[in-house]
Design a protein around this motif. Structure first.
Motif, PDB file in Angstrom:
ATOM      1  N   TRP A   1      -8.640  10.976 -18.211  1.00 13.37           N
ATOM      2  CA  TRP A   1      -8.968   9.667 -17.648  1.00 13.37           C
ATOM      3  C   TRP A   1      -7.844   9.148 -16.764  1.00 13.37           C
ATOM      4  CZ3 TRP A   1     -12.382   6.458 -16.092  1.00 13.37           C
ATOM      5  CH2 TRP A   1     -12.066   5.106 -15.889  1.00 13.37           C
ATOM      6  N   VAL A   2      -6.610   9.307 -17.224  1.00 15.13           N
ATOM      7  CA  VAL A   2      -5.465   8.854 -16.438  1.00 15.13           C
ATOM      8  C   VAL A   2      -5.405   9.624 -15.119  1.00 15.13           C
ATOM      9  CG1 VAL A   2      -2.943   8.666 -16.386  1.00 15.13           C
ATOM     10  CG2 VAL A   2      -4.180   8.154 -18.488  1.00 15.13           C
ATOM     11  N   MET A   3      -5.639  10.932 -15.168  1.00 12.27           N
ATOM     12  CA  MET A   3      -5.629  11.739 -13.944  1.00 12.27           C
ATOM     13  C   MET A   3      -6.745  11.308 -12.992  1.00 12.27           C
ATOM     14  SD  MET A   3      -3.284  13.979 -13.481  1.00 12.27           S
ATOM     15  CE  MET A   3      -3.968  15.225 -12.433  1.00 12.27           C
ATOM     16  N   PHE A   4      -7.938  11.059 -13.533  1.00 19.26           N
ATOM     17  CA  PHE A   4      -9.045  10.621 -12.682  1.00 19.26           C
ATOM     18  C   PHE A   4      -8.704   9.319 -11.959  1.00 19.26           C
ATOM     19  CE2 PHE A   4     -12.675   7.738 -12.303  1.00 19.26           C
ATOM     20  CZ  PHE A   4     -13.386   8.403 -11.308  1.00 19.26           C
ATOM     21  N   VAL A   5      -8.221   8.334 -12.707  1.00 23.08           N
ATOM     22  CA  VAL A   5      -7.891   7.039 -12.108  1.00 23.08           C
ATOM     23  C   VAL A   5      -6.779   7.200 -11.079  1.00 23.08           C
ATOM     24  CG1 VAL A   5      -6.888   4.760 -12.600  1.00 23.08           C
ATOM     25  CG2 VAL A   5      -8.689   5.671 -14.063  1.00 23.08           C
ATOM     26  N   ALA A   6      -5.731   7.929 -11.418  1.00 22.17           N
ATOM     27  CA  ALA A   6      -4.583   8.066 -10.517  1.00 22.17           C
ATOM     28  C   ALA A   6      -4.965   8.801  -9.235  1.00 22.17           C
ATOM     29  CB  ALA A   6      -3.443   8.785 -11.231  1.00 22.17           C
ATOM     30  N   VAL A   7      -5.675   9.908  -9.344  1.00 22.34           N
ATOM     31  CA  VAL A   7      -6.019  10.694  -8.159  1.00 22.34           C
ATOM     32  C   VAL A   7      -7.053   9.955  -7.310  1.00 22.34           C
ATOM     33  CG1 VAL A   7      -7.074  12.846  -7.364  1.00 22.34           C
ATOM     34  CG2 VAL A   7      -5.382  12.897  -9.180  1.00 22.34           C
ATOM     35  N   PHE A   8      -8.061   9.370  -7.942  1.00 21.12           N
ATOM     36  CA  PHE A   8      -9.103   8.667  -7.186  1.00 21.12           C
ATOM     37  C   PHE A   8      -8.523   7.509  -6.379  1.00 21.12           C
ATOM     38  CE2 PHE A   8     -12.204   5.206  -6.871  1.00 21.12           C
ATOM     39  CZ  PHE A   8     -13.174   5.836  -6.112  1.00 21.12           C
ATOM     40  N   PHE A   9      -7.761   6.650  -7.034  1.00 25.91           N
ATOM     41  CA  PHE A   9      -7.218   5.496  -6.316  1.00 25.91           C
ATOM     42  C   PHE A   9      -6.107   5.889  -5.346  1.00 25.91           C
ATOM     43  CE2 PHE A   9      -9.357   3.130  -9.703  1.00 25.91           C
ATOM     44  CZ  PHE A   9     -10.112   2.298  -8.897  1.00 25.91           C
ATOM     45  N   TRP A  10      -5.407   6.973  -5.612  1.00 24.80           N
ATOM     46  CA  TRP A  10      -4.429   7.455  -4.654  1.00 24.80           C
ATOM     47  C   TRP A  10      -5.129   7.906  -3.374  1.00 24.80           C
ATOM     48  CZ3 TRP A  10      -3.318  12.228  -2.370  1.00 24.80           C
ATOM     49  CH2 TRP A  10      -2.104  12.283  -1.698  1.00 24.80           C
ATOM     50  N   LEU A  11      -6.209   8.681  -3.510  1.00 24.50           N
ATOM     51  CA  LEU A  11      -6.938   9.154  -2.329  1.00 24.50           C
ATOM     52  C   LEU A  11      -7.550   8.003  -1.538  1.00 24.50           C
ATOM     53  CD1 LEU A  11      -8.739  12.333  -3.713  1.00 24.50           C
ATOM     54  CD2 LEU A  11      -6.964  12.244  -1.961  1.00 24.50           C
ATOM     55  N   VAL A  12      -8.179   7.059  -2.228  1.00 25.30           N
ATOM     56  CA  VAL A  12      -8.800   5.939  -1.524  1.00 25.30           C
ATOM     57  C   VAL A  12      -7.736   5.068  -0.856  1.00 25.30           C
ATOM     58  CG1 VAL A  12     -10.240   3.886  -1.795  1.00 25.30           C
ATOM     59  CG2 VAL A  12     -10.836   5.964  -3.004  1.00 25.30           C
ATOM     60  N   THR A  13      -6.599   4.881  -1.493  1.00 29.44           N
ATOM     61  CA  THR A  13      -5.521   4.093  -0.895  1.00 29.44           C
ATOM     62  C   THR A  13      -4.953   4.789   0.335  1.00 29.44           C
ATOM     63  OG1 THR A  13      -4.991   3.188  -3.067  1.00 29.44           O
ATOM     64  CG2 THR A  13      -3.337   2.912  -1.360  1.00 29.44           C
ATOM     65  N   VAL A  14      -4.814   6.107   0.287  1.00 35.69           N
ATOM     66  CA  VAL A  14      -4.340   6.853   1.459  1.00 35.69           C
ATOM     67  C   VAL A  14      -5.334   6.699   2.610  1.00 35.69           C
ATOM     68  CG1 VAL A  14      -3.941   9.188   2.357  1.00 35.69           C
ATOM     69  CG2 VAL A  14      -2.900   8.488   0.207  1.00 35.69           C
TER      70      VAL A  14
ATOM     71  N   MET B   1       0.830  -1.204   0.000  1.00 29.08           N
ATOM     72  CA  MET B   1       0.000   0.000   0.000  1.00 29.08           C
ATOM     73  C   MET B   1       0.866   1.255   0.000  1.00 29.08           C
ATOM     74  SD  MET B   1      -3.311  -0.817   2.365  1.00 29.08           S
ATOM     75  CE  MET B   1      -4.234   0.627   1.914  1.00 29.08           C
ATOM     76  N   ALA B   2       1.964   1.249   0.744  1.00 24.69           N
ATOM     77  CA  ALA B   2       2.867   2.402   0.762  1.00 24.69           C
ATOM     78  C   ALA B   2       3.495   2.618  -0.618  1.00 24.69           C
ATOM     79  CB  ALA B   2       3.939   2.217   1.824  1.00 24.69           C
ATOM     80  N   VAL B   3       3.888   1.534  -1.267  1.00 22.20           N
ATOM     81  CA  VAL B   3       4.455   1.630  -2.618  1.00 22.20           C
ATOM     82  C   VAL B   3       3.399   2.149  -3.601  1.00 22.20           C
ATOM     83  CG1 VAL B   3       5.325   0.234  -4.541  1.00 22.20           C
ATOM     84  CG2 VAL B   3       6.248  -0.086  -2.251  1.00 22.20           C
ATOM     85  N   GLU B   4       2.165   1.673  -3.483  1.00 16.84           N
ATOM     86  CA  GLU B   4       1.079   2.144  -4.352  1.00 16.84           C
ATOM     87  C   GLU B   4       0.829   3.629  -4.134  1.00 16.84           C
ATOM     88  OE1 GLU B   4      -1.960  -0.483  -3.060  1.00 16.84           O
ATOM     89  OE2 GLU B   4      -1.121  -2.197  -4.123  1.00 16.84           O
ATOM     90  N   ILE B   5       0.925   4.093  -2.901  1.00 18.90           N
ATOM     91  CA  ILE B   5       0.714   5.515  -2.612  1.00 18.90           C
ATOM     92  C   ILE B   5       1.819   6.356  -3.247  1.00 18.90           C
ATOM     93  CG2 ILE B   5       0.762   7.230  -0.754  1.00 18.90           C
ATOM     94  CD1 ILE B   5      -0.751   5.138   0.956  1.00 18.90           C
ATOM     95  N   VAL B   6       3.062   5.945  -3.073  1.00 19.21           N
ATOM     96  CA  VAL B   6       4.188   6.727  -3.609  1.00 19.21           C
ATOM     97  C   VAL B   6       4.170   6.731  -5.135  1.00 19.21           C
ATOM     98  CG1 VAL B   6       6.705   6.798  -3.800  1.00 19.21           C
ATOM     99  CG2 VAL B   6       5.633   6.416  -1.577  1.00 19.21           C
ATOM    100  N   LEU B   7       4.018   5.557  -5.749  1.00 23.44           N
ATOM    101  CA  LEU B   7       4.035   5.494  -7.212  1.00 23.44           C
ATOM    102  C   LEU B   7       2.789   6.126  -7.819  1.00 23.44           C
ATOM    103  CD1 LEU B   7       5.518   1.925  -7.802  1.00 23.44           C
ATOM    104  CD2 LEU B   7       6.672   4.139  -7.891  1.00 23.44           C
ATOM    105  N   GLY B   8       1.640   5.969  -7.163  1.00 25.06           N
ATOM    106  CA  GLY B   8       0.418   6.614  -7.649  1.00 25.06           C
ATOM    107  C   GLY B   8       0.531   8.124  -7.606  1.00 25.06           C
ATOM    108  N   CYS B   9       1.188   8.651  -6.573  1.00 26.94           N
ATOM    109  CA  CYS B   9       1.428  10.092  -6.489  1.00 26.94           C
ATOM    110  C   CYS B   9       2.344  10.547  -7.624  1.00 26.94           C
ATOM    111  CB  CYS B   9       2.031  10.434  -5.140  1.00 26.94           C
ATOM    112  SG  CYS B   9       2.308  12.191  -4.881  1.00 26.94           S
TER     113      CYS B   9
ATOM    114  N   ALA C   1       2.612   4.103 -14.002  1.00 29.84           N
ATOM    115  CA  ALA C   1       1.250   3.552 -13.991  1.00 29.84           C
ATOM    116  C   ALA C   1       1.295   2.036 -14.151  1.00 29.84           C
ATOM    117  CB  ALA C   1       0.408   4.186 -15.095  1.00 29.84           C
ATOM    118  N   SER C   2       2.231   1.540 -14.950  1.00 34.16           N
ATOM    119  CA  SER C   2       2.346   0.086 -15.080  1.00 34.16           C
ATOM    120  C   SER C   2       2.816  -0.542 -13.769  1.00 34.16           C
ATOM    121  CB  SER C   2       3.300  -0.282 -16.221  1.00 34.16           C
ATOM    122  OG  SER C   2       4.636   0.042 -15.888  1.00 34.16           O
ATOM    123  N   LEU C   3       3.725   0.135 -13.063  1.00 39.09           N
ATOM    124  CA  LEU C   3       4.176  -0.389 -11.772  1.00 39.09           C
ATOM    125  C   LEU C   3       3.058  -0.366 -10.728  1.00 39.09           C
ATOM    126  CD1 LEU C   3       7.774   1.128 -11.424  1.00 39.09           C
ATOM    127  CD2 LEU C   3       7.099  -1.159 -12.194  1.00 39.09           C
ATOM    128  N   VAL C   4       2.259   0.699 -10.727  1.00 38.49           N
ATOM    129  CA  VAL C   4       1.135   0.770  -9.790  1.00 38.49           C
ATOM    130  C   VAL C   4       0.117  -0.316 -10.115  1.00 38.49           C
ATOM    131  CG1 VAL C   4      -0.737   2.225  -8.918  1.00 38.49           C
ATOM    132  CG2 VAL C   4       1.475   3.228  -9.384  1.00 38.49           C
TER     133      VAL C   4
END
Length: 183
Positions: free
Chosen positions: A68-81, A41-49, A147-150
């Motif tokens: 679309w990429v911004m929506f997915v990245a910001v939404f899942f970053w916030l929910v993961t945090v 989860m910490a790695v997903e937060i850092v890479l998603g940011c 994005a591929s790593l996340v």
């Protein structure tokens, strides 16, 4: 009956020590930080940011694919945090009526699928919308890579949370003995 008082042990505890060990307290869960799920989860937060920061640093507004990429990245970053904070401070124990293992499995699967679409969209849009080797090109290409790593991180989290939800690796006899049959 004369041996009864010898077998009974009485202990007193202070209210402060009892409240620190209560399952509903908001003490920080250090074991979560050390667990594979916490590290992922910490790695997903850092890479998603990194994904949304790299895209946000380019001129992406006229291109719907980057929206679309911004929506997915910001939404899942916030929910993961939010989920990370909930698990870190054990707040999910206070919301016991929510089936957290199922929620985490569904969240990770949805994040994997939507990050896959975001990665493909971002990677396919790098060349048509950027001059090669310009700063926007480099940032968008780096965002596609992260994005591929996340996406891989969420995929591993989905796999691990599914296994935890299904109870793989546990003893079937002990897990069935703990569940009572109400039928």
């Amino acid at each position: 009956m004369p041996e009864f008082p010898a077998k009974v042990s009485t202990r007193t505890s202070s209210p402060a020590s009892a409240s620190l060990s209560a399952p509903g307290s908001s003490a920080m869960d250090v074991e979560f930080l050390k667990s594979l799920f916490g590290v992922l989860m910490a790695v997903e937060i850092v890479l998603g940011c990194l994904v949304w920061a790299l895209i946000a640093d380019t001129y992406y507004q006229p291109y719907p694919s980057y929206g679309w990429v911004m929506f997915v990245a910001v939404f899942f970053w916030l929910v993961t945090v939010i989920l990370y904070g909930m698990y870190l401070f054990q707040l999910q124990l206070k919301l016991y009526m929510i089936p957290w293992p199922i929620v985490v499995v569904v969240f990770n699967i949805a994040a994997t699928v939507l990050y896959a679409t975001a990665f493909i969209t971002s990677a396919a849009s790098v060349e048509p919308y950027s001059w090669p080797h310009s700063p926007d090109y480099n940032r968008r290409a780096a965002a596609s890579f992260f994005a591929s790593l996340v996406m891989i991180g969420y995929g591993v989290s989905a796999f691990l949370s599914f296994r935890a939800w299904r109870g793989y690796g546990s003893n079937a006899a002990t897990s069935q003995a703990a569940v009572s049959n109400h039928a």
